[in-house]
Design a protein around this motif. Structure first.
Motif, PDB file in Angstrom:
ATOM      1  N   PRO A 114       0.791  -1.042   0.036  1.00  0.00           N
ATOM      2  CA  PRO A 114      -0.071  -0.029  -0.059  1.00  0.00           C
ATOM      3  C   PRO A 114       0.643   1.251  -0.074  1.00  0.00           C
ATOM      4  O   PRO A 114       0.221   2.165  -0.699  1.00  0.00           O
ATOM      5  CB  PRO A 114      -0.950  -0.155   1.280  1.00  0.00           C
ATOM      6  N   ALA A 115       1.961   1.362   0.704  1.00  0.00           N
ATOM      7  CA  ALA A 115       2.882   2.589   0.832  1.00  0.00           C
ATOM      8  C   ALA A 115       3.274   2.553  -0.642  1.00  0.00           C
ATOM      9  O   ALA A 115       3.359   3.764  -1.095  1.00  0.00           O
ATOM     10  CB  ALA A 115       3.951   2.239   1.559  1.00  0.00           C
ATOM     11  N   ALA A 116       3.625   1.786  -1.350  1.00  0.00           N
ATOM     12  CA  ALA A 116       4.506   1.828  -2.827  1.00  0.00           C
ATOM     13  C   ALA A 116       3.199   2.392  -3.817  1.00  0.00           C
ATOM     14  O   ALA A 116       3.332   3.086  -4.737  1.00  0.00           O
ATOM     15  CB  ALA A 116       5.001   0.447  -3.216  1.00  0.00           C
ATOM     16  N   ARG A 117       2.124   1.727  -3.586  1.00  0.00           N
ATOM     17  CA  ARG A 117       0.775   2.118  -4.350  1.00  0.00           C
ATOM     18  C   ARG A 117       0.568   3.693  -4.037  1.00  0.00           C
ATOM     19  O   ARG A 117       0.237   4.346  -5.238  1.00  0.00           O
ATOM     20  CB  ARG A 117      -0.190   1.277  -4.039  1.00  0.00           C
ATOM     21  N   LEU A 118       0.337   3.948  -2.792  1.00  0.00           N
ATOM     22  CA  LEU A 118       0.096   5.614  -2.488  1.00  0.00           C
ATOM     23  C   LEU A 118       1.054   6.297  -3.400  1.00  0.00           C
ATOM     24  O   LEU A 118       0.886   7.304  -3.728  1.00  0.00           O
ATOM     25  CB  LEU A 118       0.195   5.601  -1.068  1.00  0.00           C
ATOM     26  N   SER A 119       2.636   5.976  -3.064  1.00  0.00           N
ATOM     27  CA  SER A 119       3.691   6.884  -3.789  1.00  0.00           C
ATOM     28  C   SER A 119       3.545   6.868  -5.121  1.00  0.00           C
ATOM     29  O   SER A 119       3.628   7.941  -5.762  1.00  0.00           O
ATOM     30  CB  SER A 119       4.798   6.187  -3.201  1.00  0.00           C
ATOM     31  N   ALA A 120       3.093   5.643  -5.790  1.00  0.00           N
ATOM     32  CA  ALA A 120       2.991   5.621  -7.106  1.00  0.00           C
ATOM     33  C   ALA A 120       1.774   6.686  -7.569  1.00  0.00           C
ATOM     34  O   ALA A 120       1.945   7.479  -8.863  1.00  0.00           O
ATOM     35  CB  ALA A 120       2.522   4.149  -7.737  1.00  0.00           C
ATOM     36  N   ILE A 121       0.821   6.807  -6.918  1.00  0.00           N
ATOM     37  CA  ILE A 121      -0.479   7.558  -7.324  1.00  0.00           C
ATOM     38  C   ILE A 121       0.142   9.145  -7.327  1.00  0.00           C
ATOM     39  O   ILE A 121      -0.256  10.065  -8.088  1.00  0.00           O
ATOM     40  CB  ILE A 121      -1.619   7.573  -6.261  1.00  0.00           C
ATOM     41  N   ILE A 122       0.715   9.419  -6.200  1.00  0.00           N
ATOM     42  CA  ILE A 122       1.606  11.006  -6.183  1.00  0.00           C
ATOM     43  C   ILE A 122       2.488  11.184  -7.236  1.00  0.00           C
ATOM     44  O   ILE A 122       2.376  12.013  -8.000  1.00  0.00           O
ATOM     45  CB  ILE A 122       2.393  10.887  -4.696  1.00  0.00           C
ATOM     46  N   ASP A 123       3.277  10.298  -7.645  1.00  0.00           N
ATOM     47  CA  ASP A 123       3.989  10.290  -8.852  1.00  0.00           C
ATOM     48  C   ASP A 123       3.066  10.599 -10.240  1.00  0.00           C
ATOM     49  O   ASP A 123       3.459  11.135 -11.196  1.00  0.00           O
ATOM     50  CB  ASP A 123       4.899   9.180  -9.251  1.00  0.00           C
ATOM     51  N   ALA A 124       2.100   9.449 -10.181  1.00  0.00           N
ATOM     52  CA  ALA A 124       1.218   9.756 -11.319  1.00  0.00           C
ATOM     53  C   ALA A 124       0.550  11.165 -11.500  1.00  0.00           C
ATOM     54  O   ALA A 124       0.317  11.733 -12.444  1.00  0.00           O
ATOM     55  CB  ALA A 124       0.092   8.782 -11.409  1.00  0.00           C
ATOM     56  N   GLU A 125       0.150  11.752 -10.379  1.00  0.00           N
ATOM     57  CA  GLU A 125      -0.499  13.017 -10.112  1.00  0.00           C
ATOM     58  C   GLU A 125       0.197  14.185 -10.866  1.00  0.00           C
ATOM     59  O   GLU A 125      -0.353  15.167 -11.371  1.00  0.00           O
ATOM     60  CB  GLU A 125      -0.738  13.408  -8.695  1.00  0.00           C
ATOM     61  N   PHE A 126       1.567  14.158 -10.689  1.00  0.00           N
ATOM     62  CA  PHE A 126       2.660  15.019 -11.215  1.00  0.00           C
ATOM     63  C   PHE A 126       3.271  14.936 -12.327  1.00  0.00           C
ATOM     64  O   PHE A 126       4.292  15.544 -13.007  1.00  0.00           O
ATOM     65  CB  PHE A 126       3.479  15.553 -10.033  1.00  0.00           C
ATOM     66  N   HIS A 127       3.101  13.699 -13.116  1.00  0.00           N
ATOM     67  CA  HIS A 127       3.444  13.414 -14.269  1.00  0.00           C
ATOM     68  C   HIS A 127       3.139  14.444 -15.351  1.00  0.00           C
ATOM     69  O   HIS A 127       2.009  14.520 -15.584  1.00  0.00           O
ATOM     70  CB  HIS A 127       3.084  11.949 -14.558  1.00  0.00           C
ATOM     71  N   PRO A 128       4.158  14.654 -16.258  1.00  0.00           N
ATOM     72  CA  PRO A 128       3.715  15.532 -17.335  1.00  0.00           C
ATOM     73  C   PRO A 128       2.637  15.030 -18.162  1.00  0.00           C
ATOM     74  O   PRO A 128       1.972  16.080 -18.885  1.00  0.00           O
ATOM     75  CB  PRO A 128       5.147  15.771 -18.197  1.00  0.00           C
ATOM     76  N   THR A 129       2.324  13.838 -18.400  1.00  0.00           N
ATOM     77  CA  THR A 129       1.451  13.475 -19.447  1.00  0.00           C
ATOM     78  C   THR A 129      -0.211  14.148 -18.904  1.00  0.00           C
ATOM     79  O   THR A 129      -0.957  14.264 -19.800  1.00  0.00           O
ATOM     80  CB  THR A 129       1.153  11.851 -19.166  1.00  0.00           C
ATOM     81  N   VAL A 130      -0.506  13.922 -17.541  1.00  0.00           N
ATOM     82  CA  VAL A 130      -1.658  14.496 -17.031  1.00  0.00           C
ATOM     83  C   VAL A 130      -1.642  16.055 -16.225  1.00  0.00           C
ATOM     84  O   VAL A 130      -2.421  16.338 -16.215  1.00  0.00           O
ATOM     85  CB  VAL A 130      -2.357  13.505 -16.121  1.00  0.00           C
ATOM     86  N   CYS A 131      -0.452  15.954 -15.973  1.00  0.00           N
ATOM     87  CA  CYS A 131       0.039  17.257 -15.205  1.00  0.00           C
ATOM     88  C   CYS A 131       0.714  18.006 -15.869  1.00  0.00           C
ATOM     89  O   CYS A 131       1.789  18.453 -15.851  1.00  0.00           O
ATOM     90  CB  CYS A 131       0.565  17.129 -13.818  1.00  0.00           C
ATOM     91  N   ASN A 132      -0.069  19.142 -16.733  1.00  0.00           N
ATOM     92  CA  ASN A 132       0.636  20.263 -17.592  1.00  0.00           C
ATOM     93  C   ASN A 132      -0.198  21.235 -17.587  1.00  0.00           C
ATOM     94  O   ASN A 132      -1.302  21.062 -17.392  1.00  0.00           O
ATOM     95  CB  ASN A 132       0.874  19.394 -19.011  1.00  0.00           C
ATOM     96  N   ARG A 133       0.125  22.481 -17.911  1.00  0.00           N
ATOM     97  CA  ARG A 133      -0.608  23.610 -17.783  1.00  0.00           C
ATOM     98  C   ARG A 133      -1.763  23.858 -18.701  1.00  0.00           C
ATOM     99  O   ARG A 133      -2.823  24.111 -18.084  1.00  0.00           O
ATOM    100  CB  ARG A 133       0.355  24.871 -17.964  1.00  0.00           C
TER     101      ARG A 133
END
Length: 241
Positions: A114-133
């Protein structure tokens, strides 16, 4: 006298023995090709809509501007989307599916911890694919309209609810694993989602000051405060023993 055998070939077609060898390689059926071309055109129009909303906003996004941005005729736009509202709904759905699919893939890749999964969600949240201006500007445009548009609200709520429930379930696992008796999983999940929303807004309003790594550190520091045995101050998730 033995007569020659009658040809079984149809008019205009040589006998079977004289036809060219059949191509053994697989070829795409015409129907499949048409479907692929139709989908490619649809996505091109959606991307042009995203560009238009990000640059000009909702009010100034028209079917004419979208067709011009996509380099396609107005008739093509009308063929795929009967109205501007239909195009906007499809654009929002596309963004939601892309976003949800992205974080789900990250969670799946992270394994069962679960800790690795939660960390992966945070990484995904700020990935340029979905997190761009550009995409964040479009998200905020839809969120602004959602209050008076039930269809938009339904898509946004469904996407947010699925992520929140996933984060809450992971937090609940960590509470049990670490014996965090004073920590409420629901509160942590709500706080983390509010934090990521605020950091997305920072990227939209102050892009020159936004730092993806810094945004991730802020979220990981929050998790360190909630689950110190799983998220040390280095920001890396510690797998369960």
């Amino acid at each position: 006298m033995v007569s020659a055998p009658r040809s079984t070939a149809r008019r205009g077609r040589p006998p079977k023995s004289l036809t060219a060898p059949q191509n053994s390689g697989r070829t795409q059926r015409p129907g499949t090709q048409r479907a692929a071309a139709k989908e490619a055109t649809r996505l091109k129009l959606i991307e042009a809509t995203i560009d238009s909303i990000a640059h000009s906003g909702f009010a100034d996004t028209t079917l004419a501007k979208v067709s011009e941005g996509a380099g396609l005729s107005r008739g093509i736009v009308n063929f795929h989307f009967t109205s501007k509202d239909a195009l906007l709904v499809e654009t929002l759905t596309h963004l939601a599916d892309e976003y949800t699919g992205f974080w789900k893939a990250a969670v799946e890749k992270a394994g069962s911890d679960p800790a690795a999964r939660l960390s992966a969600i945070i990484d995904a949240e700020f990935h340029p694919t979905v997190c761009n201006r550009k995409k964040i500007a479009v998200w905020y445009a839809f969120w602004g309209e959602a209050r008076s548009r039930p269809t938009y609200l339904d898509v946004c709520e469904r996407q947010d609810r699925e992520l929140l429930e996933t984060v809450q379930a992971l937090c609940a696992e960590l509470v049990v694993q670490g014996g965090y008796e004073t920590v409420e999983a629901e509160d942590v999940a709500t706080g983390l989602m509010a934090l990521t929303d605020g950091l997305w807004l920072d990227l939209l309003l102050t892009p020159t000051r936004f730092d993806r790594n810094g945004a991730r550190r802020v979220c990981m520091a929050f998790l360190t405060g909630m689950f110190p045995r799983h998220f040390p101050s280095t920001g890396a998730a510690v797998p369960a023993a």
